[in-house]
Each structure stands twice: as C-alpha cells, then as structure tokens.
Design an enzyme around this catalytic site. Structure first.
Site, PDB file in Angstrom:
ATOM      1  N   LYS A  21     -15.438 -17.234  68.781  1.00  0.00           N
ATOM      2  CA  LYS A  21     -16.250 -16.628  69.850  1.00  0.00           C
ATOM      3  C   LYS A  21     -16.622 -17.674  70.915  1.00  0.00           C
ATOM      4  O   LYS A  21     -16.512 -17.406  72.112  1.00  0.00           O
ATOM      5  CB  LYS A  21     -17.495 -15.997  69.204  1.00  0.00           C
ATOM      6  CG  LYS A  21     -18.358 -15.177  70.136  1.00  0.00           C
ATOM      7  CD  LYS A  21     -19.153 -14.136  69.368  1.00  0.00           C
ATOM      8  CE  LYS A  21     -20.371 -14.714  68.650  1.00  0.00           C
ATOM      9  NZ  LYS A  21     -21.457 -15.123  69.543  1.00  0.00           N
ATOM     10  N   GLY A  93     -26.236 -15.010  74.101  1.00  0.00           N
ATOM     11  CA  GLY A  93     -26.866 -16.222  74.632  1.00  0.00           C
ATOM     12  C   GLY A  93     -25.850 -17.077  75.368  1.00  0.00           C
ATOM     13  O   GLY A  93     -26.134 -17.633  76.435  1.00  0.00           O
ATOM     14  N   ASP A 313     -25.183 -21.544  62.873  1.00  0.00           N
ATOM     15  CA  ASP A 313     -24.777 -20.133  62.815  1.00  0.00           C
ATOM     16  C   ASP A 313     -24.395 -19.701  61.397  1.00  0.00           C
ATOM     17  O   ASP A 313     -24.313 -18.508  61.107  1.00  0.00           O
ATOM     18  CB  ASP A 313     -23.581 -19.882  63.747  1.00  0.00           C
ATOM     19  CG  ASP A 313     -23.975 -19.957  65.216  1.00  0.00           C
ATOM     20  OD1 ASP A 313     -25.186 -19.937  65.514  1.00  0.00           O
ATOM     21  OD2 ASP A 313     -23.066 -20.051  66.059  1.00  0.00           O
ATOM     22  N   ARG A 387     -25.185 -11.711  62.262  1.00  0.00           N
ATOM     23  CA  ARG A 387     -24.954 -12.637  61.141  1.00  0.00           C
ATOM     24  C   ARG A 387     -25.824 -12.297  59.931  1.00  0.00           C
ATOM     25  O   ARG A 387     -25.447 -12.559  58.793  1.00  0.00           O
ATOM     26  CB  ARG A 387     -25.151 -14.089  61.587  1.00  0.00           C
ATOM     27  CG  ARG A 387     -24.160 -14.477  62.692  1.00  0.00           C
ATOM     28  CD  ARG A 387     -23.944 -15.962  62.798  1.00  0.00           C
ATOM     29  NE  ARG A 387     -23.360 -16.278  64.092  1.00  0.00           N
ATOM     30  CZ  ARG A 387     -22.064 -16.171  64.406  1.00  0.00           C
ATOM     31  NH1 ARG A 387     -21.209 -15.740  63.499  1.00  0.00           N
ATOM     32  NH2 ARG A 387     -21.627 -16.479  65.612  1.00  0.00           N
TER      33      ARG A 387
END
Ligand code: S3P
Length: 426
Positions: A21, A93, A313, A387
């Site tokens: 991503k 973001g 993440d 997530r």
C-alpha cells in the site's frame, strides 16, 4: 456487517497478494507528477490507494485502470489543474499527508478532507514542517482536517529536524522540497519507512545517531515502469495464521522486504517462528522475495523500543501471535498506536478482555497475560479499523469455536480480498 469465522485446522499452499500500500500510493503520486506515461503493475487494490487515484484524477491526471496494470499520464512539473472540489482522502493518512506536501508547491488553492476517522487524526505534525518550508497551509482549530492549502510564493529550502518518527511527515516535506532548485536537508533520528527516498533516488547519509536526507528539484520524478512487491503488512496476517496452526505451510510470493518494513519478520523469527526468505531480488530500488512459513511453537520476547516504528502497522497481528506464545506479551514505546485508524491500544485491549485474559493498558502500550477462558462465539469489535478487523478475524479462525468480527467491511481499506485469500488456503 458482522463476519463469522469458523475454527480452521490448517492452511497450505501458495499466496500472491496485491501490491504494498505504501509503495502503491507513492507510485501513483510520483507518476502523476512526472511528465509522460508510467506503468504500474500489481498496484494495491485497497480503498486507500483508490482515494489517492481519485485525488490525482481530480487534479487533472488521466489514469487508466486495466486488469493487469495502471497507466498514468503525468503532466510534469506543476502540471496539475485546480480541483473542482475538495480532495477527499477517505480513510487514508498517507493520501492526506503526502498530498499536502505536493499541493503546498502548486499555484492554486486546494482543500483536503477525509472520512470521520481521518478527520480525527492529527495534522499539525505535517502542517508545522510545511509552514517551516514556507507553505501556506492550515488545519482546523483542533489541528485536524480539513487542510486548506494556498499558493505561497515563499517556498524556500530548509534544514529540518524531524519531531515525530513518521514516514508520512518526512515524505510530505520531501515532496514540497522537490519543487526547489537548492537542497533541503531533513534529519531523522529514528528510521522510518524509506520508500519515498528509494523511489526518488534521494541521497541519504546514515550515522549512529541520525539519517540525513537530501532533496531538491534534481530528484523530481521521471516516468517509470514498476511492478509493486506484495504488501508485507498484509502478508503478516497470513504469516501469523500459519505459524499458529498445526501442520501448516505457506509460500507467500514476491513480498516487499524493504529493511525498514521487515521488523515483523525479525521479531517473529526471534519468537521461534519458522520463516525463511527464498529468491530475494531488487527491482526499482525495492527488495522483494518469497517467504516460506511453517507451523511453529512461539515464545514471547522483549520487543526493543527502537524497532517499534518499523512494526507499527503489524502490532495488532503481532499481539495475536503473542497471545499464543509462551509468557506474557508486552508492547511499550508505541503511543503512535493511539492515533492510527482507531486508538489501536484501546481497540486491542477491549477485544482481549472479551476472552477473559489479563490485560494491562498503559499510555504507550499494553501487556497481555493469562489464558483464554471464554471460548463462546465472541463478537470482536473492529472499531472500523482494517488492521483490527483482520487481526481478530485471524484470531477467530484459531479459537476452537471460531468467532465473529463487527464492521468487517473495513478490511477493504487495505485488503478487499481477505476472505477469498483465506478460502484458497484451507
Ligand atoms: C505510512 C507510514 C506510517 C504507517 C502508515 C503508512 C506511509 O505512518 O503507519 O500505515 O505509507 O508512509 P506514519 O508515517 O504516521 O508513521
């Protein structure tokens, strides 16, 4: 939507995942800035990257999506047109913050908005360095979206010391700096993901105490062709599932192995995870390779503070691995987790409490101990955070009676095909 997961016994096979991503966002942005046609293969099909594509279409860039590739016809230096409406960054973001750096150097006014979650996330971290480089940019009174960016005529080179460990903020400043003849110098004391530097070919100097990044117009992007490696953050959900199930083995193809992103692999291997890297190679400055993962017995380890930015993440899914590892699982130095797509410390602790575990929440982390005592079909809350949704989907598949995840549809923010991918492995 509530998604129910049954317990699964094992996984086996090969997995090919969509493009990373972070790299996909940058590929779309940099090719939109370049003059000429760029070709991107294996681009992320996430909602977040669609938000980036939509913003650049709105800025006058022709983007052709074909099944196998995306063609982007960039208009070159300051070749964007004033958007007819506010630029909507959705949940992303990365879209909002990197875009603000590009827009800071344009000759027209623009406004960046986002969904409810993004509208609550801090934007002063990007406004302040962009103002320092001379941009005319402001956030709301609360320091959040919308961002209003006006032509400043005063962009000038700076030397800037990063105040937060954030690749998004660093990249925004770099992107503004690409519009200046002379060099802008950025000092980073904690290494964050370096895709922007690699893809733009920036000069960097590393010492024990800092990384110095140098950007100027000489690094302004040229058209390129790129195959994006698969997303290591997405892969980590499947890695943990394989490690925790018995008699399981999985080959994940062509995964991004950028050293600023492989912290999760290092930690899982140290925890006893059987993960090996096969066929490693570099293309477009980004390292990639296949990952072979096998069922493992895990033990908890002390997670060093300095590795946190490179696994930020992956902490939700790492904590699922930690839950089944021998010993308590503890995370500290991770207050950034509180300002992600949800307050991830709270999201994780709330869900773990449903299992009857001992959970201690702190300002910058959490600790989980004890054993699962509640095996009912639990409804985990995703808090609309992709997530968290995927981490608890994996956990549900491991629990002996399965479990369910509320607002499961949020997985599309990074991986719309999660369910299909799982089905192919069982
Ligand atoms: C990203 C940087 C990280 C990461 C996010 C993607 C990027 O955020 O958490 O998912 O693509 O630059 P921060 O820069 O806020 O740490």
């Amino acid at each position: 939507m509530i998604q129910k997961f049954d317990h699964i016994e094992k996984v086996k096979g090969e997995l090919k995942l969509p493009g990373d991503k972070s790299i996909s966002h940058r590929a779309v942005m940099f090719s939109s800035m370049a003059k000429g046609t760029s070709i991107i293969r294996n681009c992320s099909n996430s909602d977040d990257v669609h938000s980036t594509i939509n913003c650049f279409s709105e800025l006058g860039i022709r983007i052709e999506k074909k099944p196998e590739l995306i063609k982007i016809y960039g208009n070159g230096f300051k070749g964007f047109i004033k958007p007819g409406q506010e630029l909507f960054a959705g949940n992303s973001g990365t879209t909002s913050r990197l875009l603000s750096g590009i827009l800071a150097a344009q000759n027209f006014e623009s406004v960046i908005t986002g969904d409810e979650s993004l509208s609550n996330r801090p934007m002063l971290r990007v406004v302040e360095p962009l103002q320092f480089i001379g941009a005319d940019i402001s956030a709301s009174e609360l320091g959040t979206l919308p961002l209003v960016i006006k032509p400043s005529g005063n962009l000038h080179t700076v030397e800037y010391k990063m105040k937060v460990a954030s690749a998004q903020v660093k990249s925004a400043l770099i992107l503004a700096a690409l519009h200046l003849d002379d060099q802008t110098i950025i000092h980073e004391t904690t290494q964050t993901r370096d895709h922007t530097e690699r893809m733009l070919g920036l000069d960097t100097e590393s010492s024990d105490s800092e990384i110095k990044i140098i950007a100027s117009k000489k690094n302004y992007p040229q058209p390129f062709e790129m195959t994006i490696p698969s997303d290591i953050s997405t892969a980590s959900f499947f890695i943990v599932l394989t490690l925790l199930l018995k008699n399981s083995e999985l080959l994940i193809k062509n995964v991004s192995l950028n050293p600023t992103r492989t912290g999760i692999i290092k930690i899982l291997i140290e925890m006893g995870g059987l993960i090996s890297i096969e066929k490693e190679f570099t293309e477009n400055g980004e390292i990639r390779g296949d990952l072979l993962v096998k069922s493992s017995e895990l033990k908890s380890i002390k997670i060093p503070d300095e590795i946190i930015p490179s696994i930020i993440d992956e902490i939700p899914i790492l904590s699922v691995a930690g839950l089944f590892a021998e010993g308590n699982f503890k995370i500290g130095n991770a207050k950034e987790l509180r300002i992600k797509e949800s307050d991830r410390i709270k999201s994780l602790c709330d869900n773990y409490q449903l299992l009857g575990l001992d959970v201690i929440e702190s300002a910058d982390g959490f600790e989980i101990g004890g054993t699962v005592t509640n095996y009912e079909d639990i409804l985990f809350e995703s808090f609309g955070d992709h997530r968290i949704a995927m981490a608890f989907s994996i956990l549900a598949m491991i629990l002996r009676n399965g479990g369910s995840v509320n607002q499961f549809e949020s997985v599309a923010v990074s991986n719309p095909d999660f369910i299909e991918q799982i089905k192919n492995l069982i």
